[in-house]
Write a protein that holds these residues in place. Structure first.
Motif, short mmCIF file in Angstrom:
data_model
loop_
_atom_site.label_atom_id
_atom_site.label_comp_id
_atom_site.label_asym_id
_atom_site.label_seq_id
_atom_site.Cartn_x
_atom_site.Cartn_y
_atom_site.Cartn_z
N UNK A 1 32.48 59.63 43.18
CA UNK A 1 31.77 58.64 42.17
C UNK A 1 32.52 57.99 41.12
N UNK A 2 33.87 58.35 40.87
CA UNK A 2 34.67 57.56 39.94
C UNK A 2 34.98 56.32 40.30
N UNK A 3 35.08 56.17 41.84
CA UNK A 3 35.55 54.83 42.39
C UNK A 3 34.46 53.88 42.74
N UNK A 4 34.72 52.75 42.00
CA UNK A 4 33.65 51.58 42.21
C UNK A 4 34.47 50.09 42.52
N UNK A 5 33.67 49.38 42.68
CA UNK A 5 34.24 47.93 42.85
C UNK A 5 33.63 46.87 41.97
N UNK A 6 34.24 46.05 41.33
CA UNK A 6 33.65 44.84 40.72
C UNK A 6 34.25 43.52 41.47
N UNK A 7 33.54 42.73 41.40
CA UNK A 7 34.01 41.27 42.06
C UNK A 7 33.55 39.82 41.15
N UNK A 8 34.38 39.24 41.18
CA UNK A 8 34.22 38.07 40.40
C UNK A 8 34.52 36.59 41.14
N UNK A 9 33.69 35.73 40.76
CA UNK A 9 33.96 34.45 41.39
C UNK A 9 33.99 33.26 40.41
N UNK A 10 34.61 32.42 40.38
CA UNK A 10 34.72 31.28 39.54
C UNK A 10 34.81 29.78 39.94
N UNK A 11 34.42 28.73 39.51
CA UNK A 11 34.48 27.54 40.19
C UNK A 11 35.33 26.61 39.85
N UNK A 12 36.12 26.77 38.65
CA UNK A 12 37.23 25.86 38.41
C UNK A 12 38.46 26.50 39.04
N UNK A 13 39.57 25.65 39.19
CA UNK A 13 40.87 26.14 39.87
C UNK A 13 41.55 27.18 38.93
N UNK A 14 42.38 27.78 39.55
CA UNK A 14 43.17 28.94 38.87
C UNK A 14 44.33 28.42 38.39
N UNK B 1 42.41 38.97 46.25
CA UNK B 1 41.74 37.70 45.82
C UNK B 1 42.08 36.44 46.61
N UNK B 2 41.13 35.34 46.68
CA UNK B 2 41.22 34.24 47.27
C UNK B 2 41.46 33.38 46.21
N UNK B 3 42.41 32.52 46.04
CA UNK B 3 42.52 31.53 44.78
C UNK B 3 42.62 30.24 45.20
N UNK B 4 42.00 29.31 44.23
CA UNK B 4 42.38 27.89 44.59
C UNK B 4 43.02 27.36 43.42
N UNK B 5 44.21 27.00 43.83
CA UNK B 5 45.14 26.25 42.69
C UNK B 5 45.04 24.78 42.46
N UNK B 6 45.06 24.35 41.47
CA UNK B 6 44.88 23.11 41.02
C UNK B 6 45.77 22.00 41.86
N UNK B 7 45.40 21.10 42.66
CA UNK B 7 46.14 19.90 43.39
C UNK B 7 46.84 20.64 44.68
N UNK B 8 46.42 21.78 45.15
CA UNK B 8 46.83 22.48 46.28
C UNK B 8 45.74 22.50 47.10
#
Length: 326
Positions: free
Chosen positions: A227-240, A265-272
């Protein structure tokens, strides 16, 4: 040569604790030139799916089940997906089920014996467990799932051999043998095991499993996660911003690495135009570009943390602060 529709479809269950190298092995299977086609079922523990993005682009059909462990809340989903696949079984030679790193293989394997439709149409070929040679000792001390994954394995891939000495590797193998003296052990770095030694093994032994768990065929599932193990997830719209992200992640892993079992994670980098895949197990991190964003992708960056004592607001603010200015 595609599977004969009259034959049961062989199913390989690919398991192993968080970060052991399951997806790396799956990618090897999907990219090597072996002349066969596989349907792939991927299960994740968390609200957002990342593993599907980490699987290489291939002709195989990939099905993803999120926000539940395959051995618990989404077992019905597995049965439904398998039943759906049987309607087009002439299109593939076999099925690969990659479980979440928190899965107990017992109820997953049960599915192929207690559901009559699945039992008739498929055959559990083998359970392949990928083991992290560097972190296994700690996992066996604090995780029942890690022990069960080893106990049910027909093939154990002792992965990340580049991170341990020969003495450490032998010590890990002794602990494995104490749990499962029957399974074959193959050492590997970056899951570099020949595909023909992973698939089509026909090595699952129901008799051996019944010796360990006499109630296996009852279909009853008493599996509960820590029960101590859990998952949190986040998503953002602007590049990282890669510099901001690397600085934040370095500080975070240094401070909380012991509690962070898995970060990906899967990340979007600016200009790439390429997707950047970030992965970490405790304090050991890695990342690389894995291919272009598709034209219709929104290029939203997302990250998943699996661990203990996760502070959702702090993690959210940290990730959001890595975005480039609006």
């Amino acid at each position: 040569m595609v599977q004969n529709p009259s034959d049961p479809v062989p199913v390989t269950v690919l398991t192993g604790y968080l970060g052991a190298g399951k997806t790396t092995l799956l990618n090897r299977i999907l990219t090597e030139n072996h002349g066969k086609k596989y349907a792939v079922v991927i299960n994740e523990f968390g609200e957002l799916g990342v593993d599907n993005d980490l699987v290489v682009d291939a002709d195989e059909e990939v099905f993803e089940m999120n926000n539940g462990c395959i051995c618990c809340t989404v077992r019905g989903d597995l049965i439904r997906i398998l039943s759906g696949l049987m309607k087009r079984r002439d299109r593939f030679d076999g099925i690969i089920v990659e479980t979440t790193g928190l899965a107990d293989p017992a109820p997953v394997a049960q599915t192929f014996f207690v559901d009559e439709d699945v039992k008739r149409a498929t055959k559990l070929d083998s359970i392949v467990t990928v083991v992290d040679a560097k972190h296994l000792a700690a996992r066996l001390d604090d995780s029942k799932e890690a022990e069960e994954q080893i106990a049910f394995a027909d093939l154990l891939i002792l992965n990340k051999m580049d991170l341990v000495s020969e003495e450490e590797a032998q010590a890990v193998e002794r602990r494995i043998r104490a749990i499962n003296p029957y399974a074959e052990i193959r050492r590997a770095t970056k899951s570099d095991v020949p595909v023909n030694e992973v698939l089509g093994r026909d090595s699952f032994s129901l008799e051996r499993i019944l010796d360990r768990e006499p109630e296996f065929l009852s279909g009853e599932d008493e599996h509960e996660h820590d029960s101590e193990i859990n998952s949190v997830s986040f998503e953002v719209s602007r590049p990282i911003d890669p510099e901001k992200f690397n600085s934040w992640m370095s500080d975070l892993l240094a401070a909380k690495g012991q509690d962070l079992l898995r970060t990906k994670g899967i990340l979007a980098y600016p200009g790439d135009d390429r997707r950047f895949a970030f992965q970490a197990v405790h304090m050991i991190a890695d990342g690389d570009f894995i291919g272009p964003w598709k034209e219709d992708d929104e290029r939203r960056s997302k990250i998943v943390f699996i661990g203990r004592d996760l502070n959702r607001p702090v993690l959210r603010r940290g990730f959001e602060a890595c975005q480039v200015p609006a």
